[in-house]
Design an enzyme around this catalytic site. Structure first.
Site, PDB file in Angstrom:
ATOM      1  N   CYS A 128      62.885  20.272 -43.278  1.00 25.05           N
ATOM      2  CA  CYS A 128      61.424  20.242 -43.448  1.00 25.05           C
ATOM      3  C   CYS A 128      60.974  19.448 -44.681  1.00 25.05           C
ATOM      4  O   CYS A 128      60.028  18.654 -44.610  1.00 25.05           O
ATOM      5  CB  CYS A 128      60.903  21.674 -43.537  1.00 25.05           C
ATOM      6  SG  CYS A 128      62.002  22.793 -44.417  1.00 25.05           S
ATOM      7  N   HIS A 241      54.844  23.404 -47.391  1.00 27.16           N
ATOM      8  CA  HIS A 241      55.646  22.948 -48.529  1.00 27.16           C
ATOM      9  C   HIS A 241      54.846  21.889 -49.293  1.00 27.16           C
ATOM     10  O   HIS A 241      54.258  20.988 -48.678  1.00 27.16           O
ATOM     11  CB  HIS A 241      56.946  22.291 -48.064  1.00 27.16           C
ATOM     12  CG  HIS A 241      57.953  23.223 -47.465  1.00 27.16           C
ATOM     13  ND1 HIS A 241      57.815  24.599 -47.427  1.00 27.16           N
ATOM     14  CD2 HIS A 241      59.150  22.962 -46.889  1.00 27.16           C
ATOM     15  CE1 HIS A 241      58.885  25.132 -46.840  1.00 27.16           C
ATOM     16  NE2 HIS A 241      59.704  24.156 -46.496  1.00 27.16           N
TER      17      HIS A 241
HETATM   18  P1  NAP Z   1      64.167  33.304 -37.903  1.00 25.09           P
HETATM   19  O1  NAP Z   1      62.706  33.548 -37.959  1.00 25.09           O
HETATM   20  O2  NAP Z   1      65.074  34.202 -38.654  1.00 25.09           O
HETATM   21  O3  NAP Z   1      64.605  33.269 -36.367  1.00 25.09           O
HETATM   22  C1  NAP Z   1      65.925  33.163 -35.963  1.00 25.09           C
HETATM   23  C2  NAP Z   1      65.997  32.996 -34.447  1.00 25.09           C
HETATM   24  O4  NAP Z   1      67.354  32.771 -34.056  1.00 25.09           O
HETATM   25  C3  NAP Z   1      65.537  34.220 -33.699  1.00 25.09           C
HETATM   26  O5  NAP Z   1      64.921  33.807 -32.504  1.00 25.09           O
HETATM   27  C4  NAP Z   1      66.842  34.924 -33.393  1.00 25.09           C
HETATM   28  O6  NAP Z   1      66.783  35.750 -32.258  1.00 25.09           O
HETATM   29  C5  NAP Z   1      67.728  33.741 -33.087  1.00 25.09           C
HETATM   30  N1  NAP Z   1      69.146  34.087 -33.218  1.00 25.09           N
HETATM   31  C6  NAP Z   1      69.790  34.512 -34.325  1.00 25.09           C
HETATM   32  N2  NAP Z   1      71.084  34.743 -34.052  1.00 25.09           N
HETATM   33  C7  NAP Z   1      71.253  34.473 -32.749  1.00 25.09           C
HETATM   34  C8  NAP Z   1      72.366  34.519 -31.850  1.00 25.09           C
HETATM   35  N3  NAP Z   1      73.575  34.910 -32.262  1.00 25.09           N
HETATM   36  N4  NAP Z   1      72.187  34.155 -30.557  1.00 25.09           N
HETATM   37  C9  NAP Z   1      70.968  33.764 -30.134  1.00 25.09           C
HETATM   38  N5  NAP Z   1      69.881  33.702 -30.923  1.00 25.09           N
HETATM   39  C10 NAP Z   1      70.018  34.046 -32.218  1.00 25.09           C
HETATM   40  O7  NAP Z   1      64.525  31.854 -38.414  1.00 25.09           O
HETATM   41  P2  NAP Z   1      63.679  30.484 -38.302  1.00 25.09           P
HETATM   42  O8  NAP Z   1      62.900  30.279 -39.546  1.00 25.09           O
HETATM   43  O9  NAP Z   1      62.965  30.419 -37.014  1.00 25.09           O
HETATM   44  O10 NAP Z   1      64.842  29.418 -38.385  1.00 25.09           O
HETATM   45  C11 NAP Z   1      65.854  29.330 -37.452  1.00 25.09           C
HETATM   46  C12 NAP Z   1      66.756  28.152 -37.820  1.00 25.09           C
HETATM   47  O11 NAP Z   1      66.014  26.941 -37.724  1.00 25.09           O
HETATM   48  C13 NAP Z   1      67.249  28.197 -39.267  1.00 25.09           C
HETATM   49  O12 NAP Z   1      68.474  28.835 -39.373  1.00 25.09           O
HETATM   50  C14 NAP Z   1      67.364  26.770 -39.636  1.00 25.09           C
HETATM   51  O13 NAP Z   1      68.668  26.294 -39.323  1.00 25.09           O
HETATM   52  C15 NAP Z   1      66.387  26.071 -38.739  1.00 25.09           C
HETATM   53  N6  NAP Z   1      65.192  25.639 -39.490  1.00 25.09           N
HETATM   54  C16 NAP Z   1      65.011  24.322 -39.676  1.00 25.09           C
HETATM   55  C17 NAP Z   1      63.934  23.871 -40.369  1.00 25.09           C
HETATM   56  C18 NAP Z   1      63.811  22.435 -40.660  1.00 25.09           C
HETATM   57  O14 NAP Z   1      63.806  22.120 -41.808  1.00 25.09           O
HETATM   58  N7  NAP Z   1      63.662  21.571 -39.712  1.00 25.09           N
HETATM   59  C19 NAP Z   1      63.006  24.742 -40.876  1.00 25.09           C
HETATM   60  C20 NAP Z   1      63.190  26.101 -40.671  1.00 25.09           C
HETATM   61  C21 NAP Z   1      64.301  26.524 -39.966  1.00 25.09           C
HETATM   62  P3  NAP Z   1      66.609  37.378 -32.350  1.00 25.09           P
HETATM   63  O15 NAP Z   1      65.140  37.620 -32.336  1.00 25.09           O
HETATM   64  O16 NAP Z   1      67.241  37.850 -31.078  1.00 25.09           O
HETATM   65  O17 NAP Z   1      67.291  37.833 -33.569  1.00 25.09           O
HETATM   66  N1  12T Z   2      67.670  27.103 -46.053  1.00 22.91           N
HETATM   67  O1  12T Z   2      66.998  23.404 -41.681  1.00 22.91           O
HETATM   68  O2  12T Z   2      65.453  28.333 -46.546  1.00 22.91           O
HETATM   69  O3  12T Z   2      68.383  22.995 -43.268  1.00 22.91           O
HETATM   70  O4  12T Z   2      63.643  27.137 -46.372  1.00 22.91           O
HETATM   71  C1  12T Z   2      65.453  24.742 -43.587  1.00 22.91           C
HETATM   72  C2  12T Z   2      64.788  25.650 -44.401  1.00 22.91           C
HETATM   73  C3  12T Z   2      67.547  25.429 -44.411  1.00 22.91           C
HETATM   74  C4  12T Z   2      67.446  23.630 -42.791  1.00 22.91           C
HETATM   75  C5  12T Z   2      64.836  27.369 -46.106  1.00 22.91           C
HETATM   76  C6  12T Z   2      66.913  26.331 -45.237  1.00 22.91           C
HETATM   77  C7  12T Z   2      66.791  24.641 -43.612  1.00 22.91           C
HETATM   78  C8  12T Z   2      65.532  26.424 -45.227  1.00 22.91           C
END
Ligand code: NAP
Ligand code: 12T
Length: 341
Positions: A128, A241
């Site tokens: 992000c 951000h």
């Molecule tokens: P979050 O709110 O904690 O959501 C995590 C999601 O992953 C939930 O839907 C969860 O499902 C699912 N999940 C976790 N473990 C799983 C498993 N073993 N099998 C299937 N589904 C599973 O996190 P978030 O902020 O949405 O972020 C998720 C991921 O996106 C982060 O880890 C990061 O790698 C990425 N991300 C990227 C950016 C970016 O910079 N582009 C920004 C933010 C996040 P349940 O509801 O069933 O637990």
């Molecule tokens: N640790 O997608 O914590 O690499 O804000 C994005 C957001 C990892 C990523 C955070 C993180 C990622 C966060």
């Protein structure tokens, strides 16, 4: 006609925003599958005025899917993305799992859409903080060449997920009631505080989040010579951000040159009128698609150096919107194998 789409991690902070973004952009879908862990199977999520029922993610989830938008964490992507690719789907992965792989394009559609042309089934969505910085700097890099960037970030808790958002709310409430605060998502209290610590520390003293900004910027801009120094800080903001960005160009440029480039840059909105105290803030950018730039000014401490303030919604352009834009660009370029005409 539409695509069969799966959202992996649909119940999370990013996944929910993905569903909302597909809806708001009228992305053409013939079906939408919401995938998450077993814990959430059967749960209902709002979508297009109705709802979708969450299914448990398994290796067999992808037979009837053309596009996967993945945001269930790096280890989940590492385990399941290969199955999706094997089933012939294109995966747009939001995690850091594959971003630096040579065979995986790392794409911001306003900046390097051409890199989609060599995808092998997997495309990474950048971090992000990197996305909003390169949206603002790419046009300047093309015109004048950027040789060095020094960036400090002020990152919202929603970047860490839904539990982290709740933790900030709970801490504020605990402090109001004079009760002890609980810290789970962050190493220390985040309420009324700033933590210079996002993702894990590496041996060089920088965090992984800081090194993502160095390495991803070079890969997206296709220039390994750009020097980047980053400090990434978590602040008690829910969404959006902010970044203080100092950059130095190779060719001489003026503030007026740079302002003119930013005014017409795709995805950028200049919000900069110091006399009227006009500049972007995280609250202004909540739910907005653009990357906002303000406080543009010359840095007299070095040659061809400038400062600016860059703000964007981390769940939107920083995650869900960028991923959906990648899917749209793949459609435009006829790069979705199962849907090829
Ligand atoms: P979050 O709110 O904690 O959501 C995590 C999601 O992953 C939930 O839907 C969860 O499902 C699912 N999940 C976790 N473990 C799983 C498993 N073993 N099998 C299937 N589904 C599973 O996190 P978030 O902020 O949405 O972020 C998720 C991921 O996106 C982060 O880890 C990061 O790698 C990425 N991300 C990227 C950016 C970016 O910079 N582009 C920004 C933010 C996040 P349940 O509801 O069933 O637990
Ligand atoms: N640790 O997608 O914590 O690499 O804000 C994005 C957001 C990892 C990523 C955070 C993180 C990622 C966060």
């Amino acid at each position: 006609m539409g695509l069969r789409v799966a959202v992996m991690g649909a119940t999370g902070a990013v996944g929910r925003e993905m569903l909302l973004t597909l809806e708001q952009r009228s992305f053409p879908t013939s079906s939408v599958k919401a995938l998450a862990s077993k814990r959430s199977a059967g749960k209902k999520l709002p979508f297009r005025g109705g709802e979708v029922v969450v299914e448990e993610l398994t290796h067999d989830s992808f037979g009837d899917v053309e596009v996967v938008l993945a945001s269930a964490g790096g280890s989940v992507s590492k385990e399941f993305a290969p199955s999706a690719v094997k089933a012939g789907a294109v995966v747009v992965d939001n995690t850091s799992a594959f971003r630096m792989d040579k065979d995986v394009p790392l794409v911001v559609p306003e900046v390097n859409p051409h890199d989609l042309d060599w995808h092998k089934g997997l495309i990474s969505n950048p971090n992000c903080s990197t996305i909003q910085m390169v949206v603002a700097l790419a046009p300047i890099h093309r015109a004048f060449g950027i040789q060095r960037i020094v960036v400090s970030t002020y990152q919202a808790v929603s970047g860490k997920g839904a539990l982290a958002v709740q933790e900030l709310k709970d801490q504020v409430e605990a402090l109001r009631l004079g009760q002890p605060v609980q810290c789970n998502s962050f190493p220390y209290q985040i309420a009324y505080n700033c933590l210079p610590h996002i993702d894990a520390f590496e041996d060089n003293g920088y965090t992984k989040e800081e090194m993502k900004m160095v390495n991803e910027t070079r890969k997206i801009l296709g220039d390994q010579t750009i020097m980047v120094s980053a400090t990434t800080v978590r602040v008690p903001v829910f969404r959006g951000h902010s970044e203080s960005v100092n950059f130095q160009t190779r060719k001489p440029a003026t503030v007026a040159d740079i302002r003119a480039l930013l005014e017409k840059a795709p995805g950028v909105k200049v919000m900069d009128d110091p006399k009227k105290s006009v500049y972007p803030t995280a609250l202004d950018c909540d739910g907005r698609d653009e990357t906002f730039v303000g406080r543009l000014r010359a840095d007299p401490s070095a040659e061809n150096a400038f400062n600016c303030w860059v703000v964007s919604d981390n769940l939107r352009k920083g995650a869900a919107l960028n991923a959906v834009q990648i899917a749209e660009e793949l459609m435009r370029r006829n790069l979705i194998p199962k849907a090829k005409k």
